[in-house]
Design an enzyme around this catalytic site. Structure first.
Site, PDB file in Angstrom:
ATOM      1  N   GLU A  36     -10.231   6.948   4.042  1.00 59.68           N
ATOM      2  CA  GLU A  36      -9.273   6.396   4.993  1.00 59.68           C
ATOM      3  C   GLU A  36      -8.481   7.465   5.723  1.00 59.68           C
ATOM      4  O   GLU A  36      -8.232   8.551   5.211  1.00 59.68           O
ATOM      5  CB  GLU A  36      -8.296   5.471   4.252  1.00 59.68           C
ATOM      6  CG  GLU A  36      -7.525   6.199   3.148  1.00 59.68           C
ATOM      7  CD  GLU A  36      -6.561   5.290   2.420  1.00 59.68           C
ATOM      8  OE1 GLU A  36      -5.924   4.463   3.088  1.00 59.68           O
ATOM      9  OE2 GLU A  36      -6.449   5.406   1.196  1.00 59.68           O
ATOM     10  N   ASP A  60       0.855  -1.185   0.000  1.00 64.01           N
ATOM     11  CA  ASP A  60       0.000   0.000   0.000  1.00 64.01           C
ATOM     12  C   ASP A  60       0.892   1.236   0.000  1.00 64.01           C
ATOM     13  O   ASP A  60       2.113   1.139   0.099  1.00 64.01           O
ATOM     14  CB  ASP A  60      -0.934  -0.019   1.220  1.00 64.01           C
ATOM     15  CG  ASP A  60      -2.256   0.700   0.959  1.00 64.01           C
ATOM     16  OD1 ASP A  60      -2.299   1.569   0.067  1.00 64.01           O
ATOM     17  OD2 ASP A  60      -3.254   0.392   1.643  1.00 64.01           O
TER      18      ASP A  60
END
Length: 830
Positions: A516, A315
């Site tokens: 997020e 990520d």
């Protein structure tokens, strides 16, 4: 490291799940002999390529930079194996770039990737990945489907599969290869900022819907047969435990290994069985160990025990969070089992360091070859080497497929099936034809609010407006169309006021868009209390109230449910508002054409402090249980709910954020002003003050302000958005706390001004302190409110603003600004 007994338990669990949770509709190849021959031929092709690749070319394959930080020339020089567009990246840095620009850029990168190498190495096409979280959501005009939390409410795997197919079609039209979806996190705390990316708190449901999404995106064929040009690669993410971090993004999932595997690893075997070729590693940790650095989990569990032979991608800069690592230097991640580093900006030093570490033997050649083999295997299964350049592929350039009527019809169906009816007293719903209707609240006319985060931009909302959603339909427009067909008079009111008394009022309200990290919540109370006041005022006038909540999570809504006659959890429905009108209003035939079928994918809290509320756990006492949902066909009564909440009295603490993780926090908004006027944007009207988001500890978690002339930034509170809890905390405030760094000092004056009516009378001269702090890194200041001339403690939200005045040359970066109940320094210095 895991003990042998733990590994044995893992093996048994993983294998049992693979067989017990086989995906409906996925048919493995029935010809094992031919399958084995194809696999052997594919591995032979890989062997040939590996034998001809240089070390430099291999390292290029394991690095995934963002399109905002590279050019086609960089691709030609470094031959990256993959690229991505992050949530705020787009061709030419234009978030509203038309589809043709995306396709043209895909061609440019692809052509650069296959250009002849000076060392004679083989040409290996690159792949482009995009965050297609709920449709091809970076593209203006795309079909925006309900977020996963809404799809979890449908429990309809076939619908999820069809959404995946439609999304793949729209992605393929722009020449992109790969979707960073589905998220198969099992979210267990509703405060988490990615909660709406999770299908449910139920791991079995997550596994079933996640597998259906993989099949929709990639197609039904077994991976070794190849993926058609009408489909794209899927990504099962984020492995594993991301939903178990107590509501904190990138946090730690703690507990017994058996429980963590039973809950959070369970969706992965079905996704792998469905053919997922990519798994993304999680930012988070498991019992203190960062997943990006865990060989036990990435290699031992995922690759060896679960039998995953695709690639593991990292990520956004997450490898840099491993102890001992930075974004540009982290051999530990590759050694643990990561195959591709997602490195946003620092790809060049990472490339150099990996190459040096490979040559020095710090990273064994076998590990690099294994990573590159996995990358090549996925590319071959995808058919990349046989595909022409992006613009020459089967669906490329067919931009009429983006937002196509057939896709919007699927989205409308998804909206309709995702709605959950929590209350319907006296059969107020559906509204009968001929009844006059008042639609209340700006949310009813806001496509950005309907769509939520991961829509055109990373966090969604912001400066987006309805014009950015061509073809989309707001909830109000959808109700208006149905009301016209029904012969029902209709009016709109932003605040609940009216001149003609309606027969019923539909109040649409909810959370501002978030994604997020930024979206992590302190609690489950909606900060904006104005809709509650509107509902109470309408109910006091004996007008039936239908509440429609737009939210990315289950919220504590006891007060709002009491104030409404009917209450609908609409989640984040996307662009097709007609799905709501289908259920809220009867058709002209006086027969409701549809009934509610949606049920809660997450347990609904009974109290304002029930953050982690999951079926089957000790003390489980929800207001509405997992799977609850009323029907027109089965009416139920809802009791009067307890509205008491200690957090509303300020019991939750005295800190009030003005800036949180680099962004203005409700009830504050950011405004930039200069000689040209003022604007809530990333640049002041005359361009004398500019804002860019930068990475401090996480993606875009600080705000950098650059002055090129006299200009002012202001954080101003909207008193209408200040909740009871905010007001109580403001009254307790004693200091202003700032986390900042000065990248350049500037030459002119600088001031901090706290505006709080007659109580604040003194500006704070900050020029000398900012000059002293220049180039000294991040600093922390706690300034007494008395420094601003405040005679007595306590503030109110009306008026309340913090202003920073600067001049040419000043570059100031802010990570957080907050008001605190703790006393501050009365030296009045930064």
């Amino acid at each position: 490291m895991m003990k042998r007994s733990s590994l044995a338990l893992l093996l048994g669990l993983a294998m049992a799940l693979v067989f017990a949770l086989t995906v409906q509709g996925f048919a493995p190849n029935p010809e094992p002999g031919k399958k084995a021959a194809r696999a052997a031929a594919l591995e032979a092709r890989i062997d040939d390529l590996l034998g001809r690749m240089s070390l430099e070319q291999k390292i290029g394959q394991v690095i995934m930079p963002d399109i905002a930080s590279i050019t086609p020339a960089d691709m030609r020089a470094y031959h990256f194996g993959t690229i991505l567009n992050g949530g705020n990246s787009a061709p030419g840095n234009n978030e509203r770039a038309p589809p043709a620009d995306w396709l043209a850029l895909a061609d440019a990168y692809w052509e650069a990737s296959v250009s002849p190498r000076s060392d004679g190495g083989p040409a290996i096409p690159m792949m482009w990945a995009t965050d297609a979280i709920h449709g091809h959501n970076n593209i203006v005009g795309a079909t925006i489907f309900p977020h996963n939390i809404g799809l979890g409410a449908t429990r309809d795997a076939d619908l999820v599969r069809r959404i995946g197919e439609a999304t793949a079609t729209e992605i393929a039209a722009t020449g992109i290869d790969w979707a960073f979806a589905p998220t198969i996190a099992v979210a267990r705390d509703d405060r988490w900022g990615r909660i709406y990316e999770s299908f449910s708190e139920d791991p079995a449901l997550v596994g079933r819907l996640g597998a259906a999404s993989v099949i929709g995106l990639q197609g039904r064929s077994a991976p070794d047969v190849g993926i058609s040009q009408a489909h794209v690669l899927a990504t099962a993410k984020h492995f594993f435990g991301d939903g178990g971090t107590n509501g904190r993004d990138q946090g730690d999932a703690s507990g017994t290994e058996a429980d963590l595997l039973r809950i959070h690893a369970r969706p992965y075997p079905p996704a792998i069985q469905a053919g997922a070729q990519v798994v993304m590693a999680s930012f988070s940790s498991v019992n203190g160990q960062k997943m990006h650095g865990s060989k036990a989990y990435l290699t031992g569990l995922l690759k060896e025990k679960m039998g995953f032979d695709g690639l593991v991608v990292g990520d956004w800069n997450a490898h840099g969070q491993i102890p001992g690592c930075t974004n540009s230097n982290c051999p530990q991640a590759l050694l643990a089992g990561l195959d591709i580093y997602m490195v946003a900006e620092e790809w060049k030093p990472l490339y150099a360091n990996l190459l040096a570490q490979l040559r020095a033997g710090t990273i064994p050649m076998a590990r690099v070859d294994d990573a590159v083999r996995r990358i090549l295997r996925v590319k071959m299964r995808y058919g990349l080497f046989e595909k022409p350049k992006p613009s020459a592929r089967a669906l490329a350039g067919k931009f009429e497929l983006i937002g196509a009527p057939a896709h919007r019809a699927i989205a409308r169906e998804a909206v309709r099936k995702s709605l959950v009816l929590l209350k319907n007293q006296n059969g107020v719903l559906p509204i009968r034809p001929g009844r006059s209707i008042l639609v209340v609240g700006e949310a009813a006319r806001s496509l950005p609010m309907q769509s939520g985060g991961w829509t055109i931009t990373w966090q969604g909302g912001g400066d987006l407006n309805n014009a950015d959603f061509p073809g989309g339909q707001t909830i109000f427009d959808a109700i208006q169309a149905q009301a016209k067909a029904n012969g029902s008079p209709l009016a709109f009111s932003p605040d609940g006021e009216f001149s003609v008394r309606p027969d019923a009022a539909i109040v649409v309200f909810g959370e501002r868009p978030f994604a997020e990290f930024i979206g992590d919540a302190k609690d489950l109370i909606l900060p904006d209390e104005r809709p509650l006041a509107m509902m109470r005022a309408l109910k006091a006038k004996n007008i039936p109230v239908i509440a429609v909540l737009l939210s990315g999570r289950a919220l504590w809504m006891n007060r709002e449910i009491n104030a409404a006659d009917a209450f609908v959890a609409a989640w984040l429905p996307g662009t097709e508002g007609a799905g709501l009108a289908d259920l809220l209003l009867r058709g002209p035939s006086r027969i409701a054409p549809h009934d509610f079928v949606g049920v809660l994918p997450f347990s609904w809290p009974a109290s304002c402090t029930q953050f982690a509320l999951n079926a089957g756990e000790p003390g489980y006492a929800p207001l509405f249980a997992l799977g609850y949902g009323q029907r027109y066909a089965r009416p139920q009564r809802t009791k009067v709910l307890d509205e008491r909440c200690a957090l509303l009295d300020g019991a939750g603490g005295g800190a009030i954020d003005l800036i949180k993780t680099g962004r203005a926090a409700l009830p504050f908004s950011l405004e930039l002003a200069d000689s040209g006027g003022k604007a809530p944007a990333t640049s002041s009207p005359a361009g004398q003050l500019r804002l860019v988001q930068r990475d401090r500890n996480a993606q875009e978690d600080s705000a950098q302000f650059t002055w090129s002339g006299p200009a002012i930034l202001t954080l101003r509170a909207d008193p209408g958005l200040a909740s009871s809890a905010h007001k109580a905390a403001l009254q307790a405030s004693k200091s202003l706390v700032i986390e900042y760094q000065v990248r350049a000092r500037g030459t002119g004056p600088a001031q901090l001004v706290l505006e709080c009516g007659a109580g604040c009378t003194r500006p704070l001269d900050a020029a000398a302190d900012l000059a002293l702090a220049a180039d000294k890194g991040w600093r922390f200041a706690r300034i007494s409110l008395r420094c601003f001339g405040l005679a007595a403690e306590g503030l109110s939200a009306d008026p309340l603003a913090l202003t920073i005045r600067g001049d040419a040359g000043l570059v100031l970066e802010l990570s957080s600004v907050r008001l605190s109940a703790e006393p501050g320094e009365e030296t009045c210095r930064l």
